[in-house]
Design a protein around this motif. Structure first.
Motif, PDB file in Angstrom:
ATOM      1  N   TYR B 154       0.846  -1.205   0.000  1.00  0.00           N
ATOM      2  CA  TYR B 154       0.000   0.000   0.000  1.00  0.00           C
ATOM      3  C   TYR B 154       0.876   1.247   0.000  1.00  0.00           C
ATOM      4  O   TYR B 154       0.631   2.199  -0.744  1.00  0.00           O
ATOM      5  N   VAL B 166      -3.214   7.967  -5.959  1.00  0.00           N
ATOM      6  CA  VAL B 166      -4.082   7.852  -4.790  1.00  0.00           C
ATOM      7  C   VAL B 166      -5.400   7.197  -5.177  1.00  0.00           C
ATOM      8  O   VAL B 166      -5.929   6.346  -4.451  1.00  0.00           O
ATOM      9  N   LYS B 167      -5.914   7.538  -6.351  1.00  0.00           N
ATOM     10  CA  LYS B 167      -7.186   6.949  -6.783  1.00  0.00           C
ATOM     11  C   LYS B 167      -7.029   5.444  -7.008  1.00  0.00           C
ATOM     12  O   LYS B 167      -7.802   4.640  -6.461  1.00  0.00           O
ATOM     13  N   LEU B 170      -6.455   3.715  -3.693  1.00  0.00           N
ATOM     14  CA  LEU B 170      -7.666   3.580  -2.878  1.00  0.00           C
ATOM     15  C   LEU B 170      -8.415   2.300  -3.256  1.00  0.00           C
ATOM     16  O   LEU B 170      -8.802   1.509  -2.392  1.00  0.00           O
ATOM     17  N   HIS B 171      -8.562   2.078  -4.549  1.00  0.00           N
ATOM     18  CA  HIS B 171      -9.272   0.874  -4.996  1.00  0.00           C
ATOM     19  C   HIS B 171      -8.488  -0.381  -4.616  1.00  0.00           C
ATOM     20  O   HIS B 171      -9.054  -1.365  -4.142  1.00  0.00           O
ATOM     21  N   ILE B 173      -6.367  -0.794  -2.195  1.00  0.00           N
ATOM     22  CA  ILE B 173      -6.411  -1.059  -0.759  1.00  0.00           C
ATOM     23  C   ILE B 173      -7.779  -1.612  -0.355  1.00  0.00           C
ATOM     24  O   ILE B 173      -7.875  -2.583   0.400  1.00  0.00           O
ATOM     25  N   ALA B 174      -8.848  -1.001  -0.874  1.00  0.00           N
ATOM     26  CA  ALA B 174     -10.188  -1.464  -0.489  1.00  0.00           C
ATOM     27  C   ALA B 174     -10.388  -2.931  -0.868  1.00  0.00           C
ATOM     28  O   ALA B 174     -10.844  -3.741  -0.053  1.00  0.00           O
ATOM     29  N   LEU B 177      -8.310  -5.164   1.390  1.00  0.00           N
ATOM     30  CA  LEU B 177      -8.801  -5.261   2.772  1.00  0.00           C
ATOM     31  C   LEU B 177      -9.971  -6.233   2.845  1.00  0.00           C
ATOM     32  O   LEU B 177     -10.060  -7.049   3.773  1.00  0.00           O
ATOM     33  N   VAL B 178     -10.863  -6.157   1.867  1.00  0.00           N
ATOM     34  CA  VAL B 178     -11.984  -7.102   1.859  1.00  0.00           C
ATOM     35  C   VAL B 178     -11.454  -8.531   1.721  1.00  0.00           C
ATOM     36  O   VAL B 178     -11.910  -9.455   2.407  1.00  0.00           O
ATOM     37  N   LEU B 181     -10.277  -9.781   4.987  1.00  0.00           N
ATOM     38  CA  LEU B 181     -11.367 -10.188   5.874  1.00  0.00           C
ATOM     39  C   LEU B 181     -11.879 -11.572   5.489  1.00  0.00           C
ATOM     40  O   LEU B 181     -12.155 -12.417   6.354  1.00  0.00           O
TER      41      LEU B 181
END
Lengths: 115, 537
Positions: B154, B166-167, B170-171, B173-174, B177-178, B181
């Motif tokens: 990241y 950054v754009k 952001l995608h 990282i999101a 992260l999912v 999980l």
């Protein structure tokens, strides 16, 4: 207890997924946080739910495993909380950077065009 | 079990950890010192990995008897403590990581390291996560090393900042992260059902589950498979990948070429471990094969449609991931060895390609690319072409341009699988093994595989030659300035691929031995758990 526990996980996960699919970055991060809580509870539940049982050996009780709660999921959930905390903080910074650079809090960095 | 040698397996994790921590103490002005430290530690990693490579094959005297090294952290025995396992596959991946890491690190010392803060420590932590993921024999530990690797990645994706980064970051990282999980849910579910997180014990106890638990286990395996396939960039879970790789700083994108292969490695590891227990859905059979084919198709379309070279490179990474998944999913086990050869060659090739792209694009106007493709698509003439006909003849080729052209062509040959470089050997052996597999496989599977592989190669040639012509036959473009420190790692990566092609025989023997020991999952479990599982209390 099982029912309440399962319902809590379900509600957290459901609202987390809903928020995750929203177009604003703040909603996404809230969604990730809620989903993280649901997952942490789930890991905890995988050690089987029981009350009044310690996960650490007690010399007075002896070594019978039936008297204790499973310590492994508790250790796992601790690790997961720490990692989740760190990644959420990092995502928060990226979110602020994105807001600062693009001037919008939309996940694509620009507002959708309206007819 | 004496001497320092038995501690070798833990070094690939410790070295980058120490290096990363050490680098934090040197503030920005000490560029040279920081660079020397980072290089020295990465070189040490490479040396360790090569020694492990020799030990896993028994060519060097190993402190463990049967080729698979088990290192118990804190000296706790296997099912209770966490173990590191070195077999041939791990050693190959470690060597690959160190090689690619060394090359991209050297490259980034020239300019990119100074584009923001803490590049070098993050880079070392990325290597630590990668090495740990390849070494660990414990499911939850795998998650932790994934997180170490991702957290560092990241930071590296965002290195240098800027709106585009950054754009895309952001995608990226999101999505990841999912995925993390999901990984946690899968790990918890597997622990809840089998009562273990040790991968070897898992392989043993998975076959002894009763029907109800087996269903839960399969669900967990599906979730685990989804996580690995997200990492591997399998279609339809890969839409974040080209954007993130294209926006990342090029040396970072270069080392990311191996990040997707972590997912591929994990799929292969679990597929072979669970083979005896009847591999659950995502790890075996036709399902994975068609997923791989779809990935190749999506990547190929992306390669043809890409308007910028860095995007194109990202899509080529997808094609190579898809090829590997399809090869692992193919009926029979004959394709595993060639697929590993292909993996090594394609990682080195795409790593070099990201670097070449950056060097070649240094002096360009980004809009010109888009225009060039549109001109071609609509049959328009670039009107500047006819303005100065006299200048088109007799242009001296500067050395930098010649070098770039040569490496660009080499990378193109590597990635599309044309002779004479190792890309061709990889694809050819894959196809040969597929054709040679006795036809228990349904015939359409064979023809689909052959056709997809060849067509994706053709599309790659078309796209790369189109881009190459626009870049290298453009006389108006000033030649870029290269430094030795940038040219050398690219040349080294290409030369390694040349060497892989020349010594393809010995290399292939090693990969085939790897495949054989992988498909005897018993070897792995017996090395990790010397006592039979039944004897445990």
């Amino acid at each position: 207890m099982e029912l309440v526990f399962a319902a809590a996980i379900g509600v957290l996960a459901g609202s987390g997924i809903y928020l995750l699919l929203r177009p604003r970055t703040f909603q996404v991060i809230m969604g990730l946080a809620l989903l993280g809580y649901a997952v942490n509870l789930f890991i905890f539940g995988m050690g089987r739910l029981r009350s009044g049982a310690a996960p650490v050996l007690d010399p007075a009780l002896g070594a019978d495993p039936a008297l204790y709660a499973d310590p492994v999921p508790q250790a796992l959930v601790l690790t997961a909380i720490v990692i989740g905390f760190a990644t959420t903080a990092l995502f928060l910074v990226v979110l602020l950077a994105s807001r600062g650079l693009t001037g919008t809090d939309h996940v694509d960095g620009r507002e959708p065009e309206r007819e | 079990m004496t001497g320092w040698q038995q501690h070798l397996p833990v070094l690939p994790i410790l070295l980058p950890l120490v290096a990363g921590a050490l680098l934090l103490f040197f503030s920005e002005p000490h560029h040279r010192r920081r660079g020397v430290i980072a290089l020295a530690f990465t070189l040490a990693q490479l040396a360790t990995a090569i020694v492990l490579l020799g030990m896993a094959d028994g060519r060097l005297a190993a402190p463990w008897p049967d080729g698979i090294g088990v290192y118990a952290l804190g000296n706790w025995a296997a099912p209770f403590g966490i173990v590191l396992v070195v077999d041939r596959l791990s050693a190959i991946m470690l060597t690959l990581t160190a090689t690619l890491g060394l090359a991209t690190l050297t490259y980034s010392l020239a300019r990119w390291e100074r584009g923001g803060s803490h590049y070098l420590p993050l880079f070392q932590f990325l290597l630590m996560g990668l090495n740990g993921a390849f070494l660990t024999g414990d499911l939850f530990n795998l998650f932790v090393f994934f997180e170490v690797m991702l957290a560092a990645s990241y930071g590296l994706v965002l290195h240098g900042s800027g709106a585009a980064r950054v754009k895309a970051g952001l995608h990226y990282i999101a999505v990841n992260l999912v995925a993390s999980l999901l990984f946690l849910i899968a790990a918890a579910l597997i622990y809840g059902v089998t009562g273990t997180l040790n991968m070897a014990e898992l392989a043993q106890s998975a076959s002894a589950l009763d029907a109800g638990d087996r269903v839960l286990f399969e669900i967990a395996a599906v979730l685990l498979g989804i996580v690995f396939l997200i990492k591997a960039g399998a279609w339809p879970l890969n839409f974040w990948l080209p954007a993130a790789y294209g926006a990342a700083p090029p040396p970072v994108a270069g080392v990311f070429a191996i990040l997707t292969k972590v997912g591929v490695y994990a799929v292969l590891r679990f597929a072979t471990l669970l083979e005896d227990a009847g591999a659950p859905a995502p790890f075996g059979g036709a399902w994975l094969f068609y997923c791989g084919l779809a990935t190749i198709a999506a990547g190929t379309l992306g390669v043809l449609a890409a308007q910028r070279l860095d995007r194109l490179a990202g899509h080529l990474v997808l094609v190579s991931s898809g090829t590997l998944l399809a090869a692992f999913g193919y009926t029979g086990t004959a394709l595993t060895g060639p697929a590993l050869y292909y993996l090594v060659s394609s990682v080195l090739g795409s790593g070099a390609f990201f670097l070449v792209v950056e060097m070649a694009e240094r002096n360009r106007n980004p809009a010109a690319d888009v225009l060039a493709i549109s001109f071609e698509a609509f049959g328009l003439q670039d009107r500047h072409d006819s303005d100065h006909p006299g200048e088109l003849t007799g242009v001296a080729i500067p050395a930098a341009m010649a070098f770039l052209g040569l490496t660009f062509v080499s990378c193109a040959l590597l990635l599309t699988g044309l002779p004479p470089l190792s890309g061709f050997v990889g694809k050819f052996t894959l196809l040969a093994a597929a054709v040679g597999t006795p036809l228990t496989a349904p015939a359409p599977q064979l023809w689909l595989f052959v056709a997809t592989l060849l067509l994706s190669g053709l599309a790659g040639v078309i796209a790369l030659s189109r881009m190459g012509m626009r870049i290298f036959w453009d006389t108006r473009r000033p030649a870029p300035h290269l430094q030795w420190i940038e040219a050398a790692p690219v040349a080294a990566l290409v030369l390694i691929c040349v060497a892989l092609a020349i010594w393809a025989g010995p290399a292939m023997l090693y990969f085939d031995a790897t495949a054989q020991s992988l498909h005897q999952a018993g070897e792995y479990t017996h090395a990790v758990l010397p006592a039979p599982a039944g004897a445990l209390p």
